[in-house]
Design an enzyme around this catalytic site. Sequence first.
Site, PDB file in Angstrom:
ATOM      1  N   LEU D 238       0.817  -1.210   0.000  1.00 24.97           N
ATOM      2  CA  LEU D 238       0.000   0.000   0.000  1.00 24.97           C
ATOM      3  C   LEU D 238       0.859   1.273   0.000  1.00 24.97           C
ATOM      4  O   LEU D 238       1.690   1.459   0.886  1.00 24.97           O
ATOM      5  CB  LEU D 238      -0.913   0.001   1.239  1.00 24.97           C
ATOM      6  CG  LEU D 238      -1.865   1.195   1.335  1.00 24.97           C
ATOM      7  CD1 LEU D 238      -2.873   1.192   0.217  1.00 24.97           C
ATOM      8  CD2 LEU D 238      -2.553   1.211   2.698  1.00 24.97           C
ATOM      9  N   ASP D 239       0.636   2.141  -0.978  1.00 19.59           N
ATOM     10  CA  ASP D 239       1.298   3.445  -1.060  1.00 19.59           C
ATOM     11  C   ASP D 239       2.820   3.329  -1.106  1.00 19.59           C
ATOM     12  O   ASP D 239       3.527   4.260  -0.725  1.00 19.59           O
ATOM     13  CB  ASP D 239       0.881   4.342   0.116  1.00 19.59           C
ATOM     14  CG  ASP D 239      -0.616   4.616   0.120  1.00 19.59           C
ATOM     15  OD1 ASP D 239      -1.230   4.566  -0.952  1.00 19.59           O
ATOM     16  OD2 ASP D 239      -1.165   4.879   1.205  1.00 19.59           O
ATOM     17  N   ALA D 240       3.305   2.185  -1.556  1.00 17.72           N
ATOM     18  CA  ALA D 240       4.754   1.988  -1.554  1.00 17.72           C
ATOM     19  C   ALA D 240       5.326   1.718  -2.938  1.00 17.72           C
ATOM     20  O   ALA D 240       6.501   1.390  -3.065  1.00 17.72           O
ATOM     21  CB  ALA D 240       5.112   0.844  -0.602  1.00 17.72           C
TER      22      ALA D 240
END
Lengths: 295, 295, 295, 295
Positions: D238-240
Amino acid sequence: MDLNGERRYVITFSCPDRTGIVATISSFLAEAGGWITEAAYHTDSYTGWFFTRQVIPADSVAFEADELRARFAPVAEALSDQAEWQVTDTGETKRVVVLVTKEGHCLHELLGRASSGELPGQIVGVIGNNDALRGMVEAHGLPFSHVPFPGPAAAPDDRAAAFDEVAALVDKHQPHAVVLARFMQIVPARLCEAWAGRAINIHHSFLPSFVGARPYHQAHARGVKLIGATCHYVTADLDAGPIIEQDVIRIDHGDTINDMVRLGRDVEKLVLARGLRWHLEDRVLVQGNKTMVFR
Amino acid sequence: MDLNGERRYVITFSCPDRTGIVATISSFLAEAGGWITEAAYHTDSYTGWFFTRQVIPADSVAFEADELRARFAPVAEALSDQAEWQVTDTGETKRVVVLVTKEGHCLHELLGRASSGELPGQIVGVIGNNDALRGMVEAHGLPFSHVPFPGPAAAPDDRAAAFDEVAALVDKHQPHAVVLARFMQIVPARLCEAWAGRAINIHHSFLPSFVGARPYHQAHARGVKLIGATCHYVTADLDAGPIIEQDVIRIDHGDTINDMVRLGRDVEKLVLARGLRWHLEDRVLVQGNKTMVFR
Amino acid sequence: MDLNGERRYVITFSCPDRTGIVATISSFLAEAGGWITEAAYHTDSYTGWFFTRQVIPADSVAFEADELRARFAPVAEALSDQAEWQVTDTGETKRVVVLVTKEGHCLHELLGRASSGELPGQIVGVIGNNDALRGMVEAHGLPFSHVPFPGPAAAPDDRAAAFDEVAALVDKHQPHAVVLARFMQIVPARLCEAWAGRAINIHHSFLPSFVGARPYHQAHARGVKLIGATCHYVTADLDAGPIIEQDVIRIDHGDTINDMVRLGRDVEKLVLARGLRWHLEDRVLVQGNKTMVFR
Amino acid sequence: MDLNGERRYVITFSCPDRTGIVATISSFLAEAGGWITEAAYHTDSYTGWFFTRQVIPADSVAFEADELRARFAPVAEALSDQAEWQVTDTGETKRVVVLVTKEGHCLHELLGRASSGELPGQIVGVIGNNDALRGMVEAHGLPFSHVPFPGPAAAPDDRAAAFDEVAALVDKHQPHAVVLARFMQIVPARLCEAWAGRAINIHHSFLPSFVGARPYHQAHARGVKLIGATCHYVTADLDAGPIIEQDVIRIDHGDTINDMVRLGRDVEKLVLARGLRWHLEDRVLVQGNKTMVFR
């Protein structure tokens, strides 16, 4: 002085664009064993000229810079008889002369970078038309020369004589850059010409707004919401030479002219430092009144 | 329309500075029960004038805006017979008329903000001297009026007649803001005067650089490293009215004029949106050719 | 030292919000003859606290700072028994102690501002846990103290002893600001407490990203497109104190970690200089882990 | 759709670095008659890989894209058996599918660019897990599909079924880009994989700060002085995923969370628009968790 501990050759080249220039230059370098670690290209669709800057580690080729120049010359000539090019060797330290008056923030910035090994060159002398900054310079172990200038009402010959003295002090260093670090004198046309492509000024406005004297006063009068600074090559047209770098900072209605002067200093010194760095690293190519900056 | 669900009174006031203005105004508000939720002050050290903007929730006082005005009038008068002030009620929706030609990015930006409830006002009409943007406007359920303009070689009377028609369409709304959203016609002096303090233009350069036509072409010719946009009140002097907001974006030598046009749009539309917002929220005070923006 | 040649009193005040605070304070000042030249207000809608900073010329009141404090105390008390306030006199020079290790760019920046009269305070001493920057400091005529620190494997007591020596050198100046200008040691909790609200750190990342050691390496590993710096008050939680100022600079894939270190320096030194300036001008109010900066 | 009226071939290539790659590729192009109008190079000194993007006008070579690919394949293979490359033809319009929930600013931005011919691709469909933005989409003459999603307490199978429906709607377009324009659902790992290198998210924080839900609330709690947005490729973390573009905007203590949400939108939509543009123009090369963006 090479900052990353690695000597490099920097090739810059320009000529009218045609097919095959990249292939020719890169093949030439490949045959010489040159390992390209940086490469930038630009074709100007308005003038039809092609520009490139390429960097190879010096030890990736089996010979010295002079030999590289000798071998490249016929390649460049074959590409175009209008070709302009140079090969510089980062093993040769670039020499910088700085001209100042009384305001020290730009000079202080350059001295700080020099002392921390960050400037890709060496400050070999500082010349002031005022003696105020001598102490700052000598504290860094650098020579300071004071050349007094006549007042605004002086005879042209007196001013010319002062500039002759400055020119003599500058030229003995054969500098790669003559930096006008808030030098409050208009450089005469003959010196603009002699130092063409090497004299760099920092103007304290976002040019072409507010040419000439007291730009912060002009900016205050106009009520702009951002103020800026411009680093440009010096030409005989005041504040109209090729722009190398610009930046701005936000102000608001609460900022007085003194505040603008203070805030503007931070932009001036960084814009000058960036522009000078790119100049010394041969990242700035000039055509007409414009620059290409291959960062 | 109040976006935070809370009706507020906004007081703006200015007069020559003297001791006790803040005390007088804040004491007046405190006695009325007014709870100050925003307050900003500025003393212009050059003109000697004092400016303030204060906000109170409408329900923190026991009466309506008209009564607040009636009570404040003698207070203001006592402070200075030069005092300029107004009280606005965020319960009254601000009306916005937009003038356009063919380029839609600024209009599209304003329509998007309006449709998401972000604009502190209501777009009540769009007028085009070209019919190109009708579809975009009507898709948002808003009225679009096309007023054809004569070409550059037309008689002055024909142009004046077209502007009369625009003025009639604008004035029937009694708008708080007349937005020139890339409207490619020079507004005649009589309309500049009629709409003084309400007509807002977006100019696609960092003024005062590149006044007039084709600023991106001018910027390209000069070789600047940043391009910008300026939101300003319209006055009879072309592109010389009080600046509300400005911003810039970085370009480099690789950007063509077309690239500059494209990149510049993003700055234009945001600068216009910010300036219009501040205008509609009564955050912009004007004195002479300058603005104070109490953000 | 007052930079504009005018001595001023700066009043900062905060308490739970209620109607009439502005009126009370401004009436108090008006009755004393105080001419408010700067005023800023903020109500925090989350905590319900009110904050203000006001500035009056010292000669606009007929008495000294101590008398102003004595007169204001009952006014503040009457507004709230939780009120926090202070009155500072710009006629009293603020004292700054700087802690450094080996990297000189932040120190050089502060020294330059001090020498040009731009710092609203006086650097009274520099302490290094390395001797590398002694020359730079002494060239500015300032005292440098070298306090050797034990290596990472040292016994806690040895480190504590070194910090005791630093603390003794700092505290003898009773400084208004203790600046950690790239000081590469973690300050122990007892000193964080002793210097609470006065110790200012510059962290070379855009916090809360990249807390702790080698933030540029962390930034490079994550592939961010901007790097930043954060000036914050030091607390016992590493890199988690109230943030005073932050800024960023754009990088791209071509920038190595060394490039990021170099580019980041320009952000670090300006962010630190701005944060320190605001602190010394009493523009920074703290509540919990947040700051209000009344610029 | 080619915006400048000129069809071009875009070659991207990467492999472990060695001497002569530039020469080989540019010689290949020169022999084919290809006139290089844009060229960018990067050698990653950490991984030792070389990356390039080159652009030639389609009519500068005598054959079509498929033939160019067939001819280039052995050249690439000879340079390295690890070489990764592609040739795209700007004559083939890129297809974009947009996923949304209720917030419309990012979608509105993309629709505006599409309608003004500025998007280097075509929006072929918009899918919402909420029906709120249907009107905005259909006003632009584009198809909108509503796929209802179960609430947070739903069984995993229900959510999976909804994503199956989304995937079917997306995949029938074989899109070059799947844009999560403030799509408030976490994409399951199997779709992250299926859309690898094509799914683009806009996260409303300056990553890696404030991963996950409600980043503006997190930013407010931490008291940061700038807020930002990040456009990145979607991965199962996530969001990486690899960051394509980021930017920030300044806030201050007076800005509430609602203000931050409003101000942040302007950054989000521009960062997304820039990132998507670069993706569609094949300017973004990915290696590991990082991007190279050849602007």
